[in-house]
Design a protein around this motif. Structure first.
Motif, short mmCIF file in Angstrom:
data_model
loop_
_atom_site.label_atom_id
_atom_site.label_comp_id
_atom_site.label_asym_id
_atom_site.label_seq_id
_atom_site.Cartn_x
_atom_site.Cartn_y
_atom_site.Cartn_z
N PRO A 152 -7.54 2.14 -2.32
CA PRO A 152 -8.58 2.32 -1.11
C PRO A 152 -9.83 1.33 -1.21
O PRO A 152 -10.42 0.64 -0.29
CB PRO A 152 -9.17 3.67 -1.15
N GLU A 153 -10.24 0.97 -2.70
CA GLU A 153 -11.30 -0.01 -2.76
C GLU A 153 -11.01 -1.40 -2.20
O GLU A 153 -11.77 -2.26 -1.57
CB GLU A 153 -11.74 -0.18 -4.15
N ASN A 192 -14.41 10.57 -1.78
CA ASN A 192 -14.31 9.35 -1.84
C ASN A 192 -15.49 8.42 -2.84
O ASN A 192 -15.45 7.59 -3.47
CB ASN A 192 -14.35 8.61 -0.34
N THR A 228 -8.99 -1.79 0.32
CA THR A 228 -8.93 -1.71 1.71
C THR A 228 -10.33 -1.86 2.18
O THR A 228 -10.72 -2.52 3.45
CB THR A 228 -8.23 -0.46 2.23
N ARG A 270 -2.73 -1.77 -0.28
CA ARG A 270 -2.88 -0.62 0.50
C ARG A 270 -3.00 0.66 -0.27
O ARG A 270 -3.40 1.78 -0.01
CB ARG A 270 -2.14 -0.47 1.69
N TRP A 289 -13.44 7.52 -6.28
CA TRP A 289 -13.18 6.11 -6.47
C TRP A 289 -13.67 5.59 -7.89
O TRP A 289 -14.87 5.97 -8.12
CB TRP A 289 -13.51 5.45 -5.21
#
Length: 403
Positions: A52-53, A228, A55, A49, A232
């Motif tokens: 984010p990648e 994002n 997730t 968690r 990322w």
């Protein structure tokens, strides 16, 4: 035979033995169950968690999305008689930790056996992912997939890559231009095919009028979505925006861009972790080098997590970009003025303030020299079966005709 590579899945077959295991039917239940199980495992892992990648990857692998992939493939293929190509070798990149899973799973879902060579570059994300995969493949419930899968790591070695290439029916290369050029020199079986994903460059396109007319909630959504897309993978994914093009007249662009970056800096202050020291130096060097080549202006920002370089003349300057929050900017009087900038290195255009139909009409008006995909802010990193213009579900299958 002594292994000259590190096998990441205990008990895996040798590459030469994979061919003895028959392929599975496309979207076989064994494949679907394994992908769905990995999705559930990632979603439950507390460690995942924080990335984010991972997730996003877990979300992509949900059964509902897999069913959509299958329906879309069947619609696009019509009544074609398709069968798996056999064994697919995936050479994964080092800059995007999760890309090997998307490539592998599209091949897996179409029934193929798979060899995946992962980067040796240290990565906590990749280690978490490989650990989850290994745990599932050790489960007898996923024996069908384990028999058809080989995940390996090894330092760059032409001898080992040639060994892996000799048993594959498709070789997929993800990497920089030099990596692609080098591996392409290594032999393949005469009946094998190859697809390569080399260096690409992506940009963001913003309608100044669209931005200025948008309500507060929409602007806030675009700011988070742009973050994002860009931050990322430290802006090093091929689809991360590096050049920002503002469309409109000079007054509109000045007003819209000033508001955009003020909002973005406030958002960034609460989100962004510090880059490495080398990243800050690289951005300084890139800006100075660009100033030698072109008329530029370094726009002031609150800190070096964001560096803006304004170009009086819009250009890609892709050879000077180092990622880590560096943005080249320029303006276009009209959408059509982007055409002279395009070449085959341009992959993704993420946009805000434009209608999708207007962009479709733009594409249809005249053949484009570049651009593989056009997506709204927030979807630049979304993986899709059609990537860099290649329909991977189709690449991983061959067609049989019956007259």
């Amino acid at each position: 035979m002594m292994l000259d590579y590190e096998s990441l899945i205990p008990g895996s077959s040798l590459p030469e033995a994979l061919g003895e295991v028959p392929p599975l039917p496309a979207f076989d239940e064994a494949s679907l169950a394994f992908v769905e199980a990995l999705s559930a495992r990632l979603m439950r892992m507390p460690e995942a968690r924080t990335y984010p990648e991972l997730t996003a990857l877990g979300f992509w692998m949900r059964r509902a999305n897999l069913n959509r992939l299958r329906t879309d493939m069947e619609r696009r293929m019509g009544g074609s008689l398709l069968t798996p190509r056999g064994t697919v070798l995936h050479i994964a990149p080092s800059n995007v930790d999760t890309i090997f899973v998307y490539s592998w799973f599209l091949s897996l879902l179409t029934g193929n056996r798979n060899i995946v060579r992962l980067s040796s570059k240290p990565s906590q994300q990749a280690d978490l992912l490989v650990g989850a995969i290994a745990a599932l493949l050790a489960d007898p419930a996923h024996r069908e997939i384990a028999q058809r899968t080989l995940l390996v790591r090894y330092a760059a070695d032409d001898r080992i890559t040639t060994r892996m290439s000799a048993v594959c029916d498709v070789r997929v290369i993800w990497g920089g231009n030099s990596t692609v050029e080098h591996i392409r020199k290594l032999p393949l079986a005469p009946t094998a095919t190859e697809v390569a994903f080399a260096n690409k460059y992506s940009l963001a396109l913003v309608s100044s009028v669209g931005w200025l007319e948008a309500h507060e909630a929409q602007r806030a959504d675009w700011i988070e979505a742009f973050y994002n897309d860009a931050y990322w993978f430290d802006q090093m994914a091929c689809s991360s925006p590096r050049l920002i093009l503002w469309v409109g007249d000079a007054g509109q662009v000045e007003t819209a861009s000033t508001d955009f970056w003020a909002r973005f800096e406030r958002f960034l202050a609460g989100k962004q972790e510090r880059f490495g020291d080398a990243d800050y130096v690289n951005k300084l060097v890139a800006g100075d080098a660009l100033a030698i080549e072109a008329d530029v202006g370094i726009r002031p920002t609150a800190n070096n997590d964001l560096v803006r370089v304004w170009l009086d003349q819009p250009a890609l300057h892709d050879n000077l970009h180092c990622g880590a929050g560096l943005f080249f900017e320029s303006m276009l009087p009209t959408l059509d003025a982007i055409r002279p900038l395009l070449n085959r290195t341009v992959q993704t255009v993420s946009y805000a303030g434009f209608g999708a139909q207007l962009l479709r009409d733009f594409v249809l008006a005249s053949p484009l020299a570049g651009i593989d995909r056009i997506v709204p802010f927030g979807r630049a990193l979304d993986f899709a079966p059609v990537w860099d213009g290649f329909d991977l579900l189709r690449v991983f299958m061959r067609e049989i005709t019956v007259a």
